[in-house]
Design an enzyme around this catalytic site. Structure first.
Site, PDB file in Angstrom:
ATOM      1  N   ARG A  89       0.839  -1.209   0.000  1.00 35.48           N
ATOM      2  CA  ARG A  89       0.000   0.000   0.000  1.00 35.48           C
ATOM      3  C   ARG A  89       0.873   1.257   0.000  1.00 35.48           C
ATOM      4  O   ARG A  89       0.516   2.271  -0.580  1.00 35.48           O
ATOM      5  CB  ARG A  89      -0.896   0.015   1.240  1.00 35.48           C
ATOM      6  N   ASP A 145      -9.989  -4.606   8.819  1.00 35.97           N
ATOM      7  CA  ASP A 145      -9.038  -5.621   9.293  1.00 35.97           C
ATOM      8  C   ASP A 145      -9.672  -6.486  10.382  1.00 35.97           C
ATOM      9  O   ASP A 145      -9.439  -7.699  10.442  1.00 35.97           O
ATOM     10  CB  ASP A 145      -7.757  -4.940   9.821  1.00 35.97           C
ATOM     11  N   ARG A 154     -11.931  -9.004   8.845  1.00 37.52           N
ATOM     12  CA  ARG A 154     -11.139 -10.119   8.280  1.00 37.52           C
ATOM     13  C   ARG A 154     -10.620 -11.030   9.387  1.00 37.52           C
ATOM     14  O   ARG A 154     -10.536 -12.247   9.224  1.00 37.52           O
ATOM     15  CB  ARG A 154      -9.982  -9.545   7.453  1.00 37.52           C
ATOM     16  N   HIS A 181      -2.608   0.233   9.080  1.00 32.14           N
ATOM     17  CA  HIS A 181      -3.301  -0.567   8.063  1.00 32.14           C
ATOM     18  C   HIS A 181      -2.289  -0.931   6.968  1.00 32.14           C
ATOM     19  O   HIS A 181      -2.276  -0.366   5.881  1.00 32.14           O
ATOM     20  CB  HIS A 181      -4.475   0.231   7.494  1.00 32.14           C
TER      21      HIS A 181
HETATM   22  N1  LIG Z   1      -8.436   1.869   3.817  1.00 34.44           N
HETATM   23  C1  LIG Z   1      -8.872   0.711   3.366  1.00 34.44           C
HETATM   24  O1  LIG Z   1      -9.199  -0.195   4.129  1.00 34.44           O
HETATM   25  C2  LIG Z   1      -9.003   0.493   1.888  1.00 34.44           C
HETATM   26  C3  LIG Z   1      -9.731  -0.609   1.388  1.00 34.44           C
HETATM   27  C4  LIG Z   1      -9.829  -0.767   0.010  1.00 34.44           C
HETATM   28  C5  LIG Z   1      -9.242   0.163  -0.862  1.00 34.44           C
HETATM   29  N2  LIG Z   1      -8.553   1.206  -0.337  1.00 34.44           N
HETATM   30  C6  LIG Z   1      -7.960   2.210  -1.199  1.00 34.44           C
HETATM   31  O2  LIG Z   1      -9.012   2.979  -1.756  1.00 34.44           O
HETATM   32  C7  LIG Z   1      -8.592   3.552  -2.998  1.00 34.44           C
HETATM   33  C8  LIG Z   1      -9.622   3.277  -4.088  1.00 34.44           C
HETATM   34  O3  LIG Z   1      -9.666   1.911  -4.398  1.00 34.44           O
HETATM   35  P1  LIG Z   1     -10.660   1.386  -5.546  1.00 34.44           P
HETATM   36  O4  LIG Z   1     -10.497  -0.075  -5.604  1.00 34.44           O
HETATM   37  O5  LIG Z   1     -12.010   1.980  -5.360  1.00 34.44           O
HETATM   38  O6  LIG Z   1      -9.973   2.050  -6.835  1.00 34.44           O
HETATM   39  P2  LIG Z   1     -10.683   2.408  -8.241  1.00 34.44           P
HETATM   40  O7  LIG Z   1      -9.609   2.631  -9.215  1.00 34.44           O
HETATM   41  O8  LIG Z   1     -11.726   1.396  -8.533  1.00 34.44           O
HETATM   42  O9  LIG Z   1     -11.434   3.788  -7.928  1.00 34.44           O
HETATM   43  C9  LIG Z   1     -10.765   4.965  -7.645  1.00 34.44           C
HETATM   44  C10 LIG Z   1     -11.547   6.102  -8.288  1.00 34.44           C
HETATM   45  O10 LIG Z   1     -10.953   7.344  -7.892  1.00 34.44           O
HETATM   46  C11 LIG Z   1     -11.142   8.226  -8.991  1.00 34.44           C
HETATM   47  N3  LIG Z   1     -10.256   9.373  -8.872  1.00 34.44           N
HETATM   48  C12 LIG Z   1      -8.916   9.448  -9.097  1.00 34.44           C
HETATM   49  N4  LIG Z   1      -8.471  10.698  -8.893  1.00 34.44           N
HETATM   50  C13 LIG Z   1      -9.537  11.439  -8.514  1.00 34.44           C
HETATM   51  C14 LIG Z   1      -9.725  12.792  -8.148  1.00 34.44           C
HETATM   52  N5  LIG Z   1      -8.715  13.648  -8.119  1.00 34.44           N
HETATM   53  N6  LIG Z   1     -10.968  13.204  -7.828  1.00 34.44           N
HETATM   54  C15 LIG Z   1     -12.006  12.351  -7.835  1.00 34.44           C
HETATM   55  N7  LIG Z   1     -11.898  11.050  -8.180  1.00 34.44           N
HETATM   56  C16 LIG Z   1     -10.679  10.597  -8.509  1.00 34.44           C
HETATM   57  C17 LIG Z   1     -10.861   7.364 -10.206  1.00 34.44           C
HETATM   58  O11 LIG Z   1     -11.364   7.950 -11.392  1.00 34.44           O
HETATM   59  C18 LIG Z   1     -11.550   6.065  -9.811  1.00 34.44           C
HETATM   60  O12 LIG Z   1     -12.870   6.001 -10.309  1.00 34.44           O
HETATM   61  C19 LIG Z   1      -7.207   2.948  -3.267  1.00 34.44           C
HETATM   62  O13 LIG Z   1      -6.209   3.847  -2.865  1.00 34.44           O
HETATM   63  C20 LIG Z   1      -7.189   1.714  -2.389  1.00 34.44           C
HETATM   64  O14 LIG Z   1      -5.882   1.312  -2.033  1.00 34.44           O
HETATM   65  C21 LIG Z   1      -8.413   1.387   1.004  1.00 34.44           C
HETATM   66  O1  LIG Z   2      -5.162  -4.251   0.192  1.00 30.12           O
HETATM   67  C1  LIG Z   2      -5.297  -3.116  -0.286  1.00 30.12           C
HETATM   68  O2  LIG Z   2      -4.401  -2.540  -0.920  1.00 30.12           O
HETATM   69  C2  LIG Z   2      -6.624  -2.431  -0.174  1.00 30.12           C
HETATM   70  C3  LIG Z   2      -7.121  -2.307   1.216  1.00 30.12           C
HETATM   71  O3  LIG Z   2      -6.228  -1.607   2.038  1.00 30.12           O
HETATM   72  C4  LIG Z   2      -7.516  -3.630   1.816  1.00 30.12           C
HETATM   73  O4  LIG Z   2      -7.027  -3.954   2.901  1.00 30.12           O
HETATM   74  O5  LIG Z   2      -8.331  -4.334   1.204  1.00 30.12           O
END
Ligand SMILES: NC(=O)c1ccc[n+]([C@@H]2O[C@H](COP(=O)([O-])OP(=O)(O)OC[C@H]3O[C@@H](n4cnc5c(N)ncnc54)[C@H](O)[C@@H]3O)[C@@H](O)[C@H]2O)c1
Ligand SMILES: O=C(O)C[C@H](O)C(=O)O
Length: 308
Positions: A88, A148, A151, A175
């Site tokens: 990440r 987490d 999970r 995380h």
């Molecule tokens: N914290 C957590 O537990 C957790 C869990 C899952 C995913 N994530 C994170 O969440 C993020 C998104 O994951 P995802 O699978 O939805 O990705 P994704 O690519 O499916 O979606 C991301 C979206 O953000 C949009 N985007 C990019 N720049 C932008 C901006 N400046 N303004 C508005 N929209 C914008 C993109 O067009 C896209 O549609 C990733 O960084 C991922 O690592 C975190």
């Molecule tokens: O694993 C990742 O990169 C996305 C998110 O933080 C998750 O835990 O699913």
């Protein structure tokens, strides 16, 4: 109750869907930078309303933040997800720039909002939001520990061959694949410590599988997960919107709690209408304390990569 979700990708859309299905918000605004994408996702989701029985109004916007004005809660999911083999932390270069501009625009249009940060590396992105907005710390919340912990409970139930509803457990710390601290000493099966049922070796395996939960799914899916992340975010949003006073592990700015300061990292908090209403100090075993300290060092190292 108006909720904005920035990023209409996998996690943002899943989160909007769960919020709508739970039917507690009057309005959800999805915003994305990709032309027409958020509008399309919003329309598709609205066409599930009569099927799924919700009245939440979901609208989409391409980069027009005036549509997000006066949101009670804003969720940031915009940013790139990792690919198999990546950490990440490697996402920081692109995602820090995105989170910076998005959080500034959100706060400009909704100065009283509570912000939930999801984009990775989440603890560092949450810290970044503290640095660039003037929101008070109880209104900036990083989501990672809720996912987490879900999970962890899944892995515990699998090892115990028990229903998940009988299992309770929590993951604190950063995380990240190495930084998560599954609290095995506190985990229970219907109030009985899980160590009564599982060997130390099996419990260590449960903890190890929990920590690589996101990486395991990324390997299987080719991109990171979205159902459980979306559900976890919707849980936090509901706890705030409905003033539930639920305890979730969330990333929050610490000022001496757990012996840590000047970083955001996952610890148990009480969530209610004011956001983070209390940080709960849990007593940790010596091993858990050491693990938490190492986790904090990892988060601080990543924070050091931010250009502030
Ligand atoms: N914290 C957590 O537990 C957790 C869990 C899952 C995913 N994530 C994170 O969440 C993020 C998104 O994951 P995802 O699978 O939805 O990705 P994704 O690519 O499916 O979606 C991301 C979206 O953000 C949009 N985007 C990019 N720049 C932008 C901006 N400046 N303004 C508005 N929209 C914008 C993109 O067009 C896209 O549609 C990733 O960084 C991922 O690592 C975190
Ligand atoms: O694993 C990742 O990169 C996305 C998110 O933080 C998750 O835990 O699913």
């Amino acid at each position: 109750m108006k909720v904005t979700v920035v990023g209409a990708g996998a996690v943002g859309a899943s989160c909007a869907e769960y919020i709508a299905i739970k039917n507690f918000a009057s309005e959800v605004v999805l915003l994305d930078i990709k032309e027409g994408y958020a509008e399309g996702k919003a329309m598709d989701l609205m066409q599930t309303a009569s099927l799924n029985g919700f009245d939440t109004k979901i609208t989409g916007s391409t980069s027009d933040y005036s549509k997000t004005a006066n949101s009670d809660i804003c969720v940031i999911t915009s940013g790139i997800p990792r690919k198999p083999g990546m950490t990440r932390e490697e996402l920081i270069g692109i995602n820090a720039g995105i989170v910076k501009t998005v959080s500034a625009s959100l706060v400009e249009h909704s100065p009283n909002t509570i912000l939930i940060v999801v984009s990775n590396p989440m603890d560092t992105m949450t810290y970044l939001v503290h640095k660039i907005t003037d929101l008070p710390k109880h209104r900036i919340i990083g989501m990672g520990g809720a996912l987490d912990s879900a999970r962890f409970k899944y892995r515990l139930a699998e090892a115990l061959e028990a229903p998940i509803s009988d299992v309770d457990g929590m993951v604190i710390g950063g995380h990240s694949d190495k930084g998560m601290v599954p609290l095995t000493s506190h985990a229970t099966r219907n109030s009985i410590k899980v160590s009564e049922f599982l060997s130390e070796e099996r419990l260590n395996q449960v903890a190890a599988d929990t920590k690589v939960g996101g990486a395991t799914l990324t390997g299987l899916l080719g991109t990171s997960a979205w159902y459980a992340p979306g559900a976890a975010v919707s849980g936090l949003v509901q706890a705030i919107a409905c003033d539930q006073k639920k305890v979730y592990p969330c990333s929050t700015l610490l000022d001496g709690e757990y012996g840590l300061s000047d970083l955001c990292i996952g610890v148990p908090v009480v969530l209610g209408r004011n956001g983070i209403e209390r940080i709960v100090d849990v007593s940790l075993s010596d091993a858990e304390k050491e693990h938490m300290k190492a986790s904090a060092e990892g988060v601080k190292k990543t924070n050091g990569l931010l250009e502030l």
